[in-house]
Design an enzyme around this catalytic site. Structure first.
Site, PDB file in Angstrom:
ATOM      1  N   ARG A   1      10.895  -4.801  -9.670  1.00  0.00           N
ATOM      2  CA  ARG A   1      10.716  -4.408 -11.081  1.00  0.00           C
ATOM      3  C   ARG A   1      11.242  -5.465 -12.052  1.00  0.00           C
ATOM      4  NH1 ARG A   1      11.724   2.023  -9.795  1.00  0.00           N
ATOM      5  NH2 ARG A   1       9.542   2.466  -9.306  1.00  0.00           N
TER       6      ARG A   1
ATOM      7  N   ILE B   1      -4.651  -0.909  -5.140  1.00  0.00           N
ATOM      8  CA  ILE B   1      -3.962  -1.902  -4.318  1.00  0.00           C
ATOM      9  C   ILE B   1      -4.257  -3.322  -4.819  1.00  0.00           C
ATOM     10  CG2 ILE B   1      -3.677  -2.785  -1.956  1.00  0.00           C
ATOM     11  CD1 ILE B   1      -2.679   0.185  -2.594  1.00  0.00           C
ATOM     12  N   THR B   2      -3.212  -3.970  -5.323  1.00  0.00           N
ATOM     13  CA  THR B   2      -3.353  -5.332  -5.845  1.00  0.00           C
ATOM     14  C   THR B   2      -3.705  -6.294  -4.702  1.00  0.00           C
ATOM     15  OG1 THR B   2      -1.782  -4.880  -7.603  1.00  0.00           O
ATOM     16  CG2 THR B   2      -2.155  -7.200  -7.075  1.00  0.00           C
TER      17      THR B   2
ATOM     18  N   GLU C   1       4.033  -0.249 -10.694  1.00  0.00           N
ATOM     19  CA  GLU C   1       5.420  -0.323 -10.168  1.00  0.00           C
ATOM     20  C   GLU C   1       6.346   0.684 -10.859  1.00  0.00           C
ATOM     21  OE1 GLU C   1       7.170  -3.785  -8.706  1.00  0.00           O
ATOM     22  OE2 GLU C   1       5.279  -4.880  -8.552  1.00  0.00           O
TER      23      GLU C   1
ATOM     24  N   THR D   1       5.740   4.097 -13.702  1.00  0.00           N
ATOM     25  CA  THR D   1       5.414   4.228 -15.135  1.00  0.00           C
ATOM     26  C   THR D   1       6.700   4.171 -15.972  1.00  0.00           C
ATOM     27  OG1 THR D   1       5.662   6.626 -15.067  1.00  0.00           O
ATOM     28  CG2 THR D   1       3.463   5.763 -14.586  1.00  0.00           C
TER      29      THR D   1
ATOM     30  N   PRO E   1      -4.628   8.448  -3.882  1.00  0.00           N
ATOM     31  CA  PRO E   1      -5.274   9.200  -4.965  1.00  0.00           C
ATOM     32  C   PRO E   1      -4.450  10.415  -5.410  1.00  0.00           C
ATOM     33  CG  PRO E   1      -6.889   8.544  -3.331  1.00  0.00           C
ATOM     34  CD  PRO E   1      -5.565   8.117  -2.794  1.00  0.00           C
TER      35      PRO E   1
ATOM     36  N   CYS F   1       0.839  -1.206   0.000  1.00  0.00           N
ATOM     37  CA  CYS F   1       0.000   0.000   0.000  1.00  0.00           C
ATOM     38  C   CYS F   1       0.874   1.257   0.000  1.00  0.00           C
ATOM     39  CB  CYS F   1      -0.908   0.006   1.219  1.00  0.00           C
ATOM     40  SG  CYS F   1      -2.022  -1.391   1.285  1.00  0.00           S
TER      41      CYS F   1
HETATM   42  N1  CAA Z   1      17.522   2.713  -3.419  1.00  0.00           N
HETATM   43  C1  CAA Z   1      17.840   3.313  -2.238  1.00  0.00           C
HETATM   44  N2  CAA Z   1      17.609   4.641  -1.998  1.00  0.00           N
HETATM   45  C2  CAA Z   1      17.029   5.355  -2.997  1.00  0.00           C
HETATM   46  C3  CAA Z   1      16.670   4.785  -4.225  1.00  0.00           C
HETATM   47  C4  CAA Z   1      16.940   3.403  -4.436  1.00  0.00           C
HETATM   48  N3  CAA Z   1      16.642   2.816  -5.577  1.00  0.00           N
HETATM   49  N4  CAA Z   1      16.116   5.743  -5.005  1.00  0.00           N
HETATM   50  C5  CAA Z   1      16.121   6.868  -4.291  1.00  0.00           C
HETATM   51  N5  CAA Z   1      16.674   6.648  -3.073  1.00  0.00           N
HETATM   52  C6  CAA Z   1      16.911   7.599  -2.000  1.00  0.00           C
HETATM   53  C7  CAA Z   1      17.761   8.770  -2.504  1.00  0.00           C
HETATM   54  O1  CAA Z   1      19.128   8.486  -2.390  1.00  0.00           O
HETATM   55  C8  CAA Z   1      17.313   9.887  -1.565  1.00  0.00           C
HETATM   56  O2  CAA Z   1      17.991   9.700  -0.328  1.00  0.00           O
HETATM   57  P1  CAA Z   1      18.258  10.903   0.743  1.00  0.00           P
HETATM   58  O3  CAA Z   1      17.039  11.006   1.574  1.00  0.00           O
HETATM   59  O4  CAA Z   1      19.413  10.384   1.528  1.00  0.00           O
HETATM   60  O5  CAA Z   1      18.531  12.133  -0.051  1.00  0.00           O
HETATM   61  C9  CAA Z   1      15.845   9.571  -1.337  1.00  0.00           C
HETATM   62  O6  CAA Z   1      15.669   8.187  -1.611  1.00  0.00           O
HETATM   63  C10 CAA Z   1      14.932  10.389  -2.211  1.00  0.00           C
HETATM   64  O7  CAA Z   1      15.253  10.125  -3.556  1.00  0.00           O
HETATM   65  P2  CAA Z   1      14.753  11.073  -4.742  1.00  0.00           P
HETATM   66  O8  CAA Z   1      15.122  12.479  -4.454  1.00  0.00           O
HETATM   67  O9  CAA Z   1      15.224  10.459  -6.018  1.00  0.00           O
HETATM   68  O10 CAA Z   1      13.150  10.963  -4.601  1.00  0.00           O
HETATM   69  P3  CAA Z   1      11.970  11.557  -5.482  1.00  0.00           P
HETATM   70  O11 CAA Z   1      10.925  12.080  -4.583  1.00  0.00           O
HETATM   71  O12 CAA Z   1      12.497  12.456  -6.549  1.00  0.00           O
HETATM   72  O13 CAA Z   1      11.339  10.234  -6.148  1.00  0.00           O
HETATM   73  C11 CAA Z   1      11.082   8.555  -7.805  1.00  0.00           C
HETATM   74  C12 CAA Z   1      12.048   9.378  -6.935  1.00  0.00           C
HETATM   75  C13 CAA Z   1      11.971   7.644  -8.650  1.00  0.00           C
HETATM   76  C14 CAA Z   1      10.223   9.396  -8.719  1.00  0.00           C
HETATM   77  C15 CAA Z   1      10.198   7.676  -6.877  1.00  0.00           C
HETATM   78  O14 CAA Z   1       9.295   8.470  -6.163  1.00  0.00           O
HETATM   79  C16 CAA Z   1       9.439   6.602  -7.627  1.00  0.00           C
HETATM   80  O15 CAA Z   1       9.975   5.522  -7.897  1.00  0.00           O
HETATM   81  N6  CAA Z   1       8.149   6.841  -7.954  1.00  0.00           N
HETATM   82  C17 CAA Z   1       7.325   5.816  -8.549  1.00  0.00           C
HETATM   83  C18 CAA Z   1       6.559   5.099  -7.490  1.00  0.00           C
HETATM   84  C19 CAA Z   1       6.052   3.760  -7.939  1.00  0.00           C
HETATM   85  O16 CAA Z   1       6.763   2.998  -8.581  1.00  0.00           O
HETATM   86  N7  CAA Z   1       4.831   3.445  -7.556  1.00  0.00           N
HETATM   87  C20 CAA Z   1       4.276   2.177  -7.845  1.00  0.00           C
HETATM   88  C21 CAA Z   1       3.526   1.691  -6.652  1.00  0.00           C
HETATM   89  S1  CAA Z   1       3.513  -0.052  -6.460  1.00  0.00           S
HETATM   90  C22 CAA Z   1       2.424  -0.694  -7.574  1.00  0.00           C
HETATM   91  O17 CAA Z   1       2.153  -0.108  -8.563  1.00  0.00           O
HETATM   92  C23 CAA Z   1       1.977  -2.071  -7.309  1.00  0.00           C
HETATM   93  C24 CAA Z   1       0.520  -2.356  -7.260  1.00  0.00           C
HETATM   94  O18 CAA Z   1       0.087  -3.118  -6.423  1.00  0.00           O
HETATM   95  C25 CAA Z   1      -0.359  -1.818  -8.294  1.00  0.00           C
END
Ligand code: CAA
Length: 388
Positions: A242, A157-158, A362, A364, A128, A124
């Site tokens: 992923r 939420i799957t 997971e 876009t 929205p 989760c």
């Molecule tokens: N591993 C470890 N740490 C990481 C990381 C990684 N892969 N990526 C980022 N971080 C850390 C950064 O180093 C940073 O650390 P500090 O606090 O020390 O500075 C912190 O996390 C913040 O990183 P960003 O500044 O890059 O964060 P951001 O707000 O710009 O977001 C983003 C980055 C890639 C856009 C991220 O928000 C993201 O992946 N968004 C997509 C979300 C997603 O995939 N949602 C899908 C939900 S699940 C689903 O869909 C399943 C279902 O059931 C339907």
């Protein structure tokens, strides 16, 4: 050493998953898609033969499969039906934060339970108003004595309607952006409501719901990892899951490619099977190349994890390329079928609808590009540890 040879055990696992997909999943896939039905019997059988919870270690009752083993399974179940496959794979996503950062007591209790009977857990994160922008979430967790009290709503939420456990991300410090998010293991209770079941374009056999937490109390011991470190846990989780999504996209694309290839050999136009026409041959060739490259990228992103290495960029390469491949290959498969491809009587229109979600959930395809661009232009330190 670069070696893509599977071991005999991996080949046997792949074959077992393929047989299951061919016999148990495909036999109900198109009907479940039509009805939007939850295939309980198929899910139970998959649990019994070890196709669920593959990454859970043996000490917690799981098979302790490698990440490469996991993507071999996920390609096959994606080939069988990615809707049912998503339901089967969702525990992997929900429980990854626990595996990564949970206390030993929590792991023994929850992972032990999940591996002992066919029950579901949901991840989760999305809300929205907080999809790609995770840190914009509003769900809150307030510490009161030896409990946290959760309030808020999570969408898309799957398995949400069927879950016994939820891995919930919530703000523990609302003014601290991504550094104010914590992760919790939340058992289902009466304060948790299923507000909406989605009626979807594709993957209609999977359950997708909006879930609300209404003064939901959990013991402080159900915090996963450290307070305010949940965002990183979520990112590290997605790095690990992923590749599995990419594998499922490979499975969808491969299914569409096989249907289109077979059809092109049977369908006669201008006096010859359409496979004799170069226009069709080139489409088939492009499909084959894209499926092949998607699989290679997927396997590599999984193998890095098995080697204990960070795979952030490789995971995004694989997820982005395989998801876009699934969309392109299924669209072309419909094209190879011509007008028949548009009809529900033929198998490929379902695959085209199913493929779309691969570019959305997971992260876009645009978020994967964002990760790739950041990792390319401003790479994080290589020595950063892989575990929380
Ligand atoms: N591993 C470890 N740490 C990481 C990381 C990684 N892969 N990526 C980022 N971080 C850390 C950064 O180093 C940073 O650390 P500090 O606090 O020390 O500075 C912190 O996390 C913040 O990183 P960003 O500044 O890059 O964060 P951001 O707000 O710009 O977001 C983003 C980055 C890639 C856009 C991220 O928000 C993201 O992946 N968004 C997509 C979300 C997603 O995939 N949602 C899908 C939900 S699940 C689903 O869909 C399943 C279902 O059931 C339907």
């Amino acid at each position: 050493m670069v070696d893509f040879t599977l071991t005999d055990e991996q080949k046997a696992l792949q074959e077992m998953a393929h047989d299951f997909a061919a016999k148990e999943m495909r036999s109900v896939a198109w009907e479940c898609d039509k009805e939007g039905a939850w295939p309980e019997d198929v899910l139970k059988k998959a649990f019994e033969i070890g196709l669920m919870n593959s990454h859970i270690a043996e000490e917690y009752g799981g098979p302790g499969a490698s990440y490469l083993d996991g993507v071999l399974i996920e390609e096959e179940i994606g080939w069988g039906c990615s809707g049912i496959g998503t339901s089967l794979a969702a525990n992997g996503l929900a429980l990854a934060p626990l595996v990564l950062g949970g206390s030993e007591e929590l792991k023994q209790r929850i992972l032990g339970h999940v591996t002992s009977e066919p029950i579901f857990a949901s991840f989760c994160l999305t809300e929205p108003d907080a999809g790609s922008d995770v840190s914009g979430m509003r769900t809150s967790a307030v510490k009161k004595g030896d409990k946290y009290v959760l309030n808020g709503s999570k969408c898309f939420i799957t398995n949400g309607s069927y879950a016994s456990y939820f891995t919930v991300y919530a703000k523990t410090d609302k003014d601290a952006g991504h550094r104010g998010i914590s992760a919790f293991l939340v058992p289902k209770d009466d304060t948790i409501t299923v507000d909406k079941k989605e009626d979807k374009m594709g993957q209609r056999a999977s359950d997708t719901a909006t879930i609300s937490f209404n003064d939901t109390e959990i013991p402080v011991g159900n915090l996963i990892g450290e307070e305010n470190k949940g965002f990183k846990l979520a990112m590290m989780t997605l790095d690990r899951t992923r590749p599995g999504v990419a594998a499922m996209a490979v499975g969808i694309a491969r299914a569409a490619f096989e249907f289109a290839t077979d059809y092109s050999k049977q369908r006669v136009q201008f006096g010859v099977p359409i496979a004799m026409h170069q226009a069709i041959q080139f489409m088939i060739a492009d499909m084959a190349t894209k499926v092949h490259l998607s699989r290679l990228a997927t396997w590599q992103s999984a193998v890095l994890l098995d080697q204990g290495k960070r795979n952030t960029i490789e995971s995004s390469h694989a997820k982005r390329f395989a998801a876009d491949t699934a969309m392109e290959v299924t669209t072309d498969a419909v094209q190879v079928y011509g007008g028949y491809g548009f009809m529900k009587e033929y198998p490929v229109e379902k695959l085209m609808r199913d493929a779309k979600i691969m570019q959305l959930y997971e992260g876009t395809s645009q978020i994967q590009r964002l990760v790739i661009a950041r990792e390319t232009l401003l790479p994080r330190r290589l020595e950063e540890p892989v575990v929380a």
